[in-house]
Design a protein around this motif. Structure first.
Motif, PDB file in Angstrom:
ATOM      1  N   LEU A  83      14.162  -4.116   3.924  1.00  0.00           N
ATOM      2  CA  LEU A  83      14.659  -3.859   2.814  1.00  0.00           C
ATOM      3  C   LEU A  83      13.844  -2.764   2.390  1.00  0.00           C
ATOM      4  O   LEU A  83      14.292  -1.770   1.213  1.00  0.00           O
ATOM      5  CB  LEU A  83      15.171  -4.854   1.838  1.00  0.00           C
ATOM      6  CG  LEU A  83      16.353  -5.743   2.130  1.00  0.00           C
ATOM      7  CD1 LEU A  83      16.356  -7.053   1.459  1.00  0.00           C
ATOM      8  CD2 LEU A  83      17.596  -4.811   1.829  1.00  0.00           C
ATOM      9  N   LEU A 106      14.165  -7.489  -2.444  1.00  0.00           N
ATOM     10  CA  LEU A 106      15.209  -6.526  -1.974  1.00  0.00           C
ATOM     11  C   LEU A 106      14.707  -5.105  -1.899  1.00  0.00           C
ATOM     12  O   LEU A 106      15.579  -4.377  -1.464  1.00  0.00           O
ATOM     13  CB  LEU A 106      16.509  -6.609  -2.806  1.00  0.00           C
ATOM     14  CG  LEU A 106      16.769  -8.272  -2.786  1.00  0.00           C
ATOM     15  CD1 LEU A 106      18.051  -8.120  -3.719  1.00  0.00           C
ATOM     16  CD2 LEU A 106      17.007  -8.769  -1.759  1.00  0.00           C
ATOM     17  N   LYS A 155      22.136  -3.766  -4.351  1.00  0.00           N
ATOM     18  CA  LYS A 155      21.166  -4.494  -4.156  1.00  0.00           C
ATOM     19  C   LYS A 155      21.040  -5.246  -5.404  1.00  0.00           C
ATOM     20  O   LYS A 155      20.653  -6.340  -5.629  1.00  0.00           O
ATOM     21  CB  LYS A 155      19.768  -4.003  -3.799  1.00  0.00           C
ATOM     22  CG  LYS A 155      19.709  -3.158  -2.238  1.00  0.00           C
ATOM     23  CD  LYS A 155      18.456  -2.504  -1.942  1.00  0.00           C
ATOM     24  CE  LYS A 155      18.199  -1.922  -0.914  1.00  0.00           C
ATOM     25  NZ  LYS A 155      17.064  -1.155  -0.684  1.00  0.00           N
ATOM     26  N   PHE A 210      20.684  -4.838   4.907  1.00  0.00           N
ATOM     27  CA  PHE A 210      21.537  -5.932   4.150  1.00  0.00           C
ATOM     28  C   PHE A 210      21.993  -6.940   5.285  1.00  0.00           C
ATOM     29  O   PHE A 210      22.128  -8.040   4.724  1.00  0.00           O
ATOM     30  CB  PHE A 210      22.786  -5.203   3.644  1.00  0.00           C
ATOM     31  CG  PHE A 210      22.809  -5.155   2.148  1.00  0.00           C
ATOM     32  CD1 PHE A 210      22.447  -3.650   1.595  1.00  0.00           C
ATOM     33  CD2 PHE A 210      23.159  -6.015   1.274  1.00  0.00           C
ATOM     34  CE1 PHE A 210      22.401  -3.271   0.282  1.00  0.00           C
ATOM     35  CE2 PHE A 210      23.039  -5.683  -0.116  1.00  0.00           C
ATOM     36  CZ  PHE A 210      22.748  -4.751  -0.701  1.00  0.00           C
TER      37      PHE A 210
END
Ligand SMILES: Nc1ncnc2c1ncn2[C@@H]1O[C@H](COP(=O)(O)OP(=O)(O)OP(=O)(O)O)[C@@H](O)[C@H]1O
Ligand SMILES: Nc1ncnc2c1ncn2[C@@H]1O[C@H](COP(=O)(O)OP(=O)(O)OP(=O)(O)O)[C@@H](O)[C@H]1O
Ligand SMILES: [Mg+2]
Ligand SMILES: [Mg+2]
Lengths: 344, 367, 331, 505
Positions: free
Chosen positions: B13, D385, D406, D437
């Motif tokens: 991420l 994240l 997010k 994701f």
């Protein structure tokens, strides 16, 4: 003369009782010795035709009594809070004698007390505080109940002593309105049932159109039954005079005050009568009294005394002469007050 | 406490080489801050008025009542602010004040309550009537504008009926002990040893200080405040984030009613009696203070300090014009023009600061 | 047609019908006399117009707090021009109308140029105009204007249909045509319905805002003319009571505060409902307090009903109203 | 022939250089793709071209002549049509009026309704869309609304057509119709710009490509036939993008379901819905747009009435009253498909957006929420994240779509939910973030969360789900265990959907 009622109970006998040795002649006004230290403020409740004579009379006060300064300030705009602010601002600028029409009869004593505590001369003009106490030095005002009573009487006379009348007035939750309603009721009551009154129509003095609509609706629904309309507020008076003429109903309208618009109505017959009050007298005599008190020349013998400034029924016959009567009353007021004062 | 996200996912991420955007908030220079702008404006105007009319600084006759007014209208503004925070309006602020004061009046007149017991009755009544408005809005989903407008009419009908039935002069005139003192006493009457406070600061202002502190604390420090603001930003998103939006709507309106009652009490104390027309003049100032201070009509952002400053601005202008002896024929003209001018300068500042940041800013919010 | 049955207008029409029949029965048929009907309609003209003046501004997503001030100021200006300056009636009325339109345009321009919230702008212009109104007449009631004008104000076709009411209806008709059938009207509604989308479609929302405010001013100008013609005189109180009714009519009529809705018929019908309540007050000699009570209840009742219905419809709605604005907005 | 050219265009926003010397050429009779990650500047470029934003540098050339557009109106008159990324219909207007809004036909000064109807019909027919031009747009579905917007762009008869993610919310069927129209335009000599995150489509219809990265063009008018998918992705990402590999994950099929639906019916029309989600399992819920999946999720959360059947959480029959109830008492979270309206609070700081679900847990006496604890928690999720923000005080509305998504997910992770319903998590999200994701969702399941994944993106479904439940017309019409073989799976699923030959409009 019209039967002026004086509400101050102790002094019904007239102007001779209880003279102070040092005052001037008991029958005439007290001479103001030095008004130059007095700065007089006349403060109406807000903008209203009724108070307009105050403006010119204030100037007359200044000239006649050689006052330090006078002002007329209507920026309170029918709001007690704003009026209090105006009063305070004027006090801060050195005004020391106040003639005030209190926006809220139930609150104005508080304002009066504040001013008195700071040593100013205060008069309640054109309206007295609600309840039994008046915290100002004096109150010089139309006895609204008496005026309404007279107006109702005039209406009853105009319709020939028999029939149905209706009373139009302003803000319902105001002690003066309640007094007016009582005055009209009293007059109707005295006819022993020959005259009946429809439920009072209140809260239509906010603006002309509201009044006009209320009158038109009234005439449309009950116009045939009504013989007379008594109004005790300005906009309803204008609206009723106009509404009755255009509806062509044989209804007698009794108005309030002597604004140009209404006097024209009297002359042309559209208005049967009006009850004039005495704003000039209030401002003139009030100003004089305040100057006497403000310059510390005199004090009230009985603080808080209430005096009726007079009310005058004006009909087509008296429309040219009522002002003389009113002027006489103003003179009489000065004499009347002279006896209330104790002066150096 | 750690989220159930593994190293691999976290690594995936991350966005390594992309530079982060510089913070947006710190870009606006201090002089473009609306609150500071207002503060400068208020001080500047007060100085100008003071120079023109030294009486402006008269502690007892000018500053004292001015502060008393600002305090009261700040509370009125806060009452509106609470509902603005969720994007609603309360058109019945004034009438809610009148309604709660009616009960306070009854408690003084008929039940012979003490000053603060009566205030408590009023606050409870205000909270209740506000909650009622909120409940109707939450249950029916009808626009708050309409509901509070209708409620305003209902109360406008109800209140005079009660007053004419219960009182002679259409006002409750019983004054419990302490009311007069509360009106007139300033900090000069509060002494620690020989040191007394300023005679210019009314004791009544403490209510405003308390109200500001409580409201400010709620919105900046508590869950309730945050949830109200989020509800104001987007009801749907709030509902879907687990915020009980219906309850928050009721809470906001109840707070509004409670503060309206407090403002009504302050007005009653400062003018002298409890009457049916209390609060009639509340509506416009209630919006003016918060909105001048930066609170959004659309909801989601409030400023307690801004409300105080916005209220102060209008009160100072009015007071200054009073002192300058501006008659009614010009008063409103000047009042409106100064207001427009003051706001335009605010706009000019924003534009300037945006230009410095090299770009057009976000368009003005609608309404 | 099927869509119409479910609208707010339909609900209001039913309410109007019920009220009217109720009043006719209560008055023992008196309400049907020419005079009563005339009075009923005579005092609808101005409320209809002020409702429309507010509606057109609501349609573009703004508010106009200055309705009463613009109308009152224009009415007083006309009165003073005729009474004090001897300006001939048509010229005076025209100037008043233009002044009102100009005041509306000023509102629009200020909103667009300063980007200040329309609420505050109109509040400020309201204050200014109230000052101007007072400066013009002071505390007098001005009524020295030509008799022909007063005749126009009180004349009724067949003794039933007041001219001024017909004028108001004509304005309503024109406004409806403007909003429904002209390009500026459609663009105005588009700007109110979804400003971002309107902008992306090449519509100048700024221009729409100015047009809306100017139209509002013009309608108020007409309202002022009718007021001058039908009142016993004009004074500083004219317009003082217009603000709340101006909101009540369009909102009861189904206008969205968020903009984008044109509810001319609804506004007119809502004005009728309010007028019926007034008539009932006279008929039953009610205290004004009770009338307020009833108005409050009717407003709440009718809107709750309407809301329940629209909520049912919205279940199936995908295209969202303007809160779906793009992140960051469009400047 | 170059029809349109944007030359060295710059665009600055407060604190952001959204475009930095971008050059784009559109040739007549060709379809040009504009690619880039979220926030690369694609939409901004389109807004500059259409005159919505004034460029801070550079030139725009139409037919070789420099042009300046002060407003979208001017660009439309110059023959540039556009479908913006955001939904842009006027509620309360009819389909016809929306289509022709840019130039309403008039007759004698009045809007000509007959002409509107006729012309709108023509453009709807062009798209094979059977809609009544007099229907209010508020009655349209998302897909229909999107198609109406395309019709609107066609109606200006443009020589240059800019399409910003036109296919994000329409079905493959409808997309094909659109591509057909695009083909026709291309043949007629128009220049078409196509923005999409669905690379399959790009390769299907586009001829050339420009790739943006952080506001600069890293590839200008590259020939798509000479590029591979991976090369394009590498260009967008700015480094070699590795294909997604997910670690193995096993589901205990014997475990008791965390969430179980038995014969559930709802007020919105669902009937006999049976569904089970076990801990650690990802259950995919597939269906065409409008099949009622999102509505089922909302009914589960108490936002709609459940009229029949039973919902069991951890084996207990429950009645969930609202989202708060679901969160607090049942630890169920819902990541909405409608990010902008329901997922994030655009006008609020990121920190509040994330912490909204945990204030309950953080709060002390009198509802006091310590700012420190809140900040720490927010920082933790921002880091985990990889949410790209300047400060937690930044407004969520200023973030790119991927980062907003997010944020929308972060609040449910922060809430420590055990059952997570994720609705369309990657609509409008670029390839790399999408992969991230996917890793994340996979990872959450590996940690034991029960996940119900609603998506209309079949590859995504097949990558992630353990089982695919297929819905049609508010009913479950079948279930397929996932063997992660795309071709076989997609065939099975599509067959289920079209079992009785019906298609969703
Ligand atoms: N109105 C605005 N104000 C400030 N910043 C903006 C604005 N519009 C866009 N941005 C910023 O400009 C950059 C480019 O955004 P843009 O919308 O063009 O990206 P995109 O490539 O279209 O992304 P996506 O694929 O998510 O649609 C982003 O960092 C975004 O935050
Ligand atoms: N053509 C249409 N007209 C009106 N409403 C529609 C239409 N199409 C869909 N809807 C509404 O959308 C509902 C289904 O939407 P839902 O969001 O639940 O579907 P979904 O399967 O999740 O698809 P999506 O991918 O759009 O989220 C329908 O039941 C209906 O209420
Ligand atoms: Mg984009
Ligand atoms: Mg969905």
């Amino acid at each position: 003369a019209t039967g002026c009622t004086t509400k101050s109970g102790t002094d019904t006998a007239g102007g001779t009782a209880g003279d102070d040795a040092s005052t001037g002649t008991s029958g005439g006004p007290v001479e103001l010795k030095d008004g130059s230290g007095v700065k007089l403020a006349l403060i109406p409740g807000g903008a209203h035709p009724y108070f307009q004579p105050w403006k010119t009379t204030a100037e007359q006060d200044k000239a006649d009594f050689k006052l330090g300064d006078v002002t007329f300030n209507e920026t309170g705009e029918w709001d007690q809070g704003k009026q209090n602010n105006v009063v305070n601002s004027l006090a801060a600028q050195g005004y020391n004698a106040f003639g005030i029409f209190g926006v809220s009869p139930t609150d104005i004593n508080t304002t009066f007390e504040d001013l008195k505590a700071k040593g100013f001369a205060v008069g309640s003009l054109a309206s007295c505080p609600a309840g039994d106490t008046n915290s100002a030095d004096f109150c010089l005002s139309t006895d609204v109940e008496a005026a309404a009573y007279k107006a109702a009487k005039a209406t009853i006379d105009a319709i020939g002593g028999e029939g149905t009348i209706v009373h139009l007035t302003g803000n319902n939750v105001d002690s003066n309105t309640q007094r007016r309603i009582a005055g009209v009721k009293k007059a109707v009551g005295e006819t022993n049932g020959k005259v009946t009154e429809l439920p009072v129509i209140t809260d239509i003095d906010k603006d002309l159109q509201t009044a006009q609509k209320a009158v038109a609706d009234l005439l449309a629904s009950k116009g045939q039954d009504i013989k007379g309309i008594v109004t005790t507020a300005y906009n309803p008076a204008v609206a009723a005079a106009d509404g009755v003429i255009s509806s062509k109903l044989p209804i007698k309208v009794v108005a309030i005050d002597d604004d140009a618009k209404i006097l024209t109505g009297i002359k042309s017959g559209g208005v049967a009568a009006t009850v004039a009050q005495n704003p000039v007298g209030q401002a003139y005599v009030g100003g004089w009294l305040l100057a006497l008190l403000g310059s510390k020349q005199c004090t009230m013998k009985q603080p808080g005394v209430i005096v009726d400034s007079g009310s005058f029924v004006v009909t087509k016959d008296t429309v040219d002469s009522y002002d003389e009567e009113r002027k006489a009353k103003t003179k009489a007021l000065q004499t009347e007050f002279a006896s209330q004062l104790s002066c150096q | 406490m750690s989220a159930p996200v593994s190293e691999t996912a976290t690594a995936a991420l991350q966005e390594p080489e992309t530079p982060t955007e510089p913070p947006r908030g710190s870009r606006t220079p201090w002089w473009a801050n609306q609150r500071i702008g207002l503060l400068i404006l208020v001080v500047a105007l007060a100085t100008v008025f003071g120079l023109l009319r030294p009486a402006f600084f008269n502690q007892q006759l000018v500053i004292f009542p001015l502060l008393r007014d600002i305090a009261m209208f700040t509370v009125v503004g806060l009452a509106q602010l609470c509902v603005l925070s969720i994007g609603h309006m309360n058109l019945a602020v004034g009438r809610m004040a009148a309604f709660s004061m009616m009960l306070t009046g009854i408690s003084y007149d008929l039940w012979h309550f003490g000053l603060y017991a009566g205030l408590l009755v009023g606050l409870i009544a205000g909270t209740a009537i506000g909650a009622l408005a909120g409940w109707v809005i939450a249950r029916t989903g009808v626009n708050s504008f309409v509901v509070t407008l209708a409620l305003d009419f209902l109360l406008l009908g109800l209140i005079p009926l009660v007053y004419t039935a219960l009182t002679e002069n259409a006002a409750f005139v019983t004054k419990p002990a302490g009311m007069r003192e509360l009106r007139n006493y300033s900090l000069a009457d509060v002494c620690v040893g020989n040191v007394c406070g300023s005679p210019a600061i009314p004791q009544l202002a403490m209510f405003a200080v308390i109200a500001m502190a409580v409201v400010g604390w709620i919105y900046s420090r508590t869950r309730l405040g945050r949830e109200l603001l989020l509800t104001g930003t987007s009801v749907k998103a709030a509902e879907l984030s687990g915020i009980p939006t219906a309850r928050r709507v009721i809470t906001a309106h109840a707070m509004s009613g409670c503060l309206a009652a407090l403002a009504g009490f302050m007005l009653a104390v400062s003018t002298g009696s409890i009457k049916a027309t209390i609060g009639e003049e509340f509506m416009l100032p209630s919006f003016l203070g918060p909105i001048l201070g930066g609170t959004l009509l659309a909801g989601g952002f409030i400023s307690v300090w801004g409300t105080l400053l916005g209220t102060a601005l209008t009160s100072v202008i009015r007071k200054g014009l009073d002192l300058l002896g501006v008659g009614l024929e010009s008063l409103n003209i000047y009042l409106g023009l100064i207001l427009l001018l003051a706001l335009s300068t605010d706009r000019i500042r924003t534009v300037l600061s945006d230009r410095r940041a090299l770009s057009p800013g976000r368009g003005g919010r609608r309404r | 047609m099927k869509r119409f049955v479910k609208t707010t207008e339909m609900t209001l029409l039913v309410i109007c019908g019920v009220f009217f029949v109720g009043l006719v029965i209560a008055s023992g048929g008196d309400l049907l006399t020419a005079n009563s009907l005339r009075v009923l309609l005579q005092f609808l003209a101005v409320p209809v117009l002020i409702g429309l003046a507010q509606m057109v501004v609501l349609a573009v997503g703004q508010l106009n707090l200055a309705v009463g001030a613009i109308g009152g100021f224009a009415a007083v200006a006309m009165g003073v021009l005729m009474a004090d300056h001897g300006v001939p009636a048509p010229l005076a009325l025209l100037s008043g109308f233009l002044l009102a339109s100009a005041a509306g345009a000023a509102n629009g321009l200020l909103v667009v140029l300063t980007r200040i919230n329309g609420f505050i702008v109109t509040l400020a212009t309201m204050t200014v105009l109230l000052g101007v109104q007072y400066r013009l007449v002071g505390t007098r009631t001005v009524d020295a204007y030509p008799a022909a004008l007063k005749t126009f104000g009180s004349y009724a076709l067949f003794g039933v249909l007041p001219l001024i009411f017909l004028v108001a209806l004509a304005v309503a008709g024109l406004l409806a045509v403007m909003l429904r059938r002209t390009v500026p009207g459609r663009q105005l509604l588009a700007s109110g319905g979804n400003p971002v989308a309107a902008k992306l479609s090449g519509i100048s929302t700024d221009r729409s805002v100015i047009i809306a405010h100017t139209t509002s001013g013009a309608i108020l100008g007409v309202a002022a003319i009718l007021t001058v013609a039908s009142s016993p005189g004009v004074n500083k109180s004219i317009g003082g009571d217009w603000l709340l009714p101006s909101f009540a009519a369009p909102i009861i009529g189904g206008a969205l505060l968020t903009g984008g809705s044109a509810v001319v018929l609804g506004t007119v019908l809502a004005a009728f409902v309010v007028r019926f309540v007034d008539t009932a007050r006279a008929e039953f000699s009610l205290e004004p307090s009770w009338v307020n009570f009833v108005v409050g209840a009717v407003v709440l009742g009718s809107v709750v009903l309407g809301q329940v219905r629209t909520r049912r419809q919205q279940r199936r709605t995908v295209v969202k109203s303007p809160d779906a604005v793009v992140a960051g907005g469009v400047s | 022939m170059t029809l349109f050219r944007a030359d060295q265009v710059d665009k600055l926003f407060p604190g952001v250089r959204a475009l930095d010397g971008v050059t784009l050429s559109l040739e007549a009779g060709s379809v040009h793709a504009l690619l880039g990650e979220n926030g690369a500047g694609k939409s901004t470029l389109i807004k500059v071209i259409t005159g919505l934003y004034r460029p801070d540098g550079g030139r725009l050339l139409l037919d070789g002549d420099e042009v300046r557009f002060g407003s979208p109106h001017e660009s439309a008159s110059a023959g540039i049509g556009v479908v913006h990324q955001e939904r842009n219909l006027i509620p309360g207007f009819t389909v016809g009026e929306n289509i022709l809004l840019q130039a309403l036909p008039t007759a004698r000064g009045l809007v000509d309704r007959a002409a509107i109807r006729a012309e709108a019909k023509r453009w709807l027919a062009e798209l094979d869309l059977d809609l009544d031009p007099d229907q209010p747009v508020t009655e349209l579905s998302v897909a229909q609304a999107q198609l109406v917007e395309i019709a609107k762009a066609l109606s200006v008869q443009s020589r240059v057509l800019l399409l910003d993610e036109p296919t994000a919310s329409i079905t493959p069927n409808e997309a094909d119709r659109l591509f057909h129209v695009v083909g026709k335009l291309k043949d007629a000599g128009c220049a078409v710009l196509f923005v999409s995150h669905k690379l399959e489509e790009v390769f299907q219809i586009c001829d050339t490509v420009t790739v943006l990265r952080d506001g600069t063009s890293v590839l200008e008018s590259g020939d798509l036939t000479e590029l591979t998918r991976d090369e394009v992705v590498d260009l967008m990402v700015g480094r070699v993008h590795e294909a997604l590999t997910l670690p193995p994950r096993t589901v205990d099929t014997e475990a008791a379901p965390l969430l179980e639906l038995c014969g559930v019916g709802t007020a919105t029309g669902h009937a006999d819905v049976d569904l089970q989600v076990r801990p650690g399992e990802i259950v995919g819920l597939y269906g065409l747009v409008g099949a009622g999946r999102s509505e089922l999720a909302k009914a589960l959360l108490g936002l709609d009435r459940i009229t029949a059947g039973e919902v069991r959480v951890r084996g207990q029959a429950v009645r969930i009253r609202n989202v708060r109830d679901a969160l607090r008492n049942h630890r169920i979270g819902y990541v909405t498909e409608n990010r902008k309206e329901e997922g994030v609070f655009l006008d609020q700081p990121v920190s509040r957006n994330i912490a909204v679900t945990v204030w309950d847990r953080l709060r002390k006496a009198l509802g006091y929420v310590p700012a420190k604890a809140e900040a720490a928690l927010v920082a933790e999720y921002v880091e985990q994240l990889g949410i790209r923000i300047a400060s937690p005080a930044q407004y969520a509305g200023t973030l790119s779509g991927g980062n907003q998504q997010k944020v929308s997910l972060a609040k449910w992770l922060a809430a420590k939910t055990e059952i997570l319903i994720i609705d369309e998590p990657t609509v409008g999200i670029d390839v790399r973030t999408k992969d991230a994701f996917h890793t994340l969702i996979w990872d959450l399941a590996a940690h034991g969360l029960a996940i119900l994944l609603i998506t209309s993106d079949l590859p995504e479904m097949i990558t992630l789900a353990d089982r695919v439940v297929v819905m049609r017309d508010h009913r479950v019409c079948g279930e397929v265990p996932n063997d992660h073989d795309y071709d076989r799976m997609s065939q099975q699923v599509i067959r289920l959907i079209h079992a009785e030959g019906t298609t969703a409009a």
